[in-house]
Design a protein around this motif. Sequence first.
Motif: not given
Length: 296
Positions: A161-176
Amino acid sequence: MGKLTAMGVKNLTEPGRYSDGEGLILKLAAKGKGSWIVRVQANGKRRDIGLGPLSELPLANAREAARAVRKEVKAGVDVLAERTKEALVIPTFSDAAKLVHEEHKAAWKNGKHQAQWIKTLETYAFPTLGDKLVSDIEGPAIRDALSPIWLTKPETARRVRQRIGSVLDWACAKGFRETEAPMRSVLRGLPRQPKKQGHLAAMPYQELPAFFKWLRERSSVGRLALEFVILNASRSGEVRGACWNEIDLKKKLWTIPAERMKAGTVHVVPLSEAALDVLKRAKAFRSPVSDLIFPG
């Protein structure tokens, strides 16, 4: 009625900016070469929005494109932001996870953690989320990925769960994607996990002499390492990675470099006579191809 004509545009030779009116401007670089822009006012700010090259956009088409942009701006659409979104190539979850792993693994001191981070996602998240675009993944999809292991493998599930969150938070920061990972809503959709039973029971100190006697009945790298762990109250990872160049036998000190410490700072351990005796016995296992005190 615009100021320019199709024939007039065709005959223009002097580089410069030529206004057609209502914000439509031709930026001419040379005869037959240039580009169209439309100037608009949005939120009190003037913005120039490109429409396309003169070679591909005749005057009539440029006017039509300018009208479309003005209509969008009037409706409150941020035209430049929307174009930026369209230009982005949204990655799938599996591709994004691999990018996050590559970007962050150098900051993780533990090689085992580096490998486990992506492996857990490959095993438990990729089967359901891997092919989805990160922009399309919302709470229900995350919940469905975690549900099969949420109660049977609670610790693993929390890490996933934490790692899925990290990927999606990164995607948000990248504008994806528009938002960060909706993890609070995901938790509400999952059952309560059983409470942890706490740490494993520690050996009563009264039993240590007998345990040490058993430990020394035969000599092996593993037994020596465990004895060194106990004598120095160290983490197993610190001992497994301990090198001879960290030991000062004269000063009876073991200096663990910052990059091997969880806190990220140098740690100096005074060595007792018993710990020095372990090192003396460990020399029998010293390898010419490794500086590790406890190789293997």
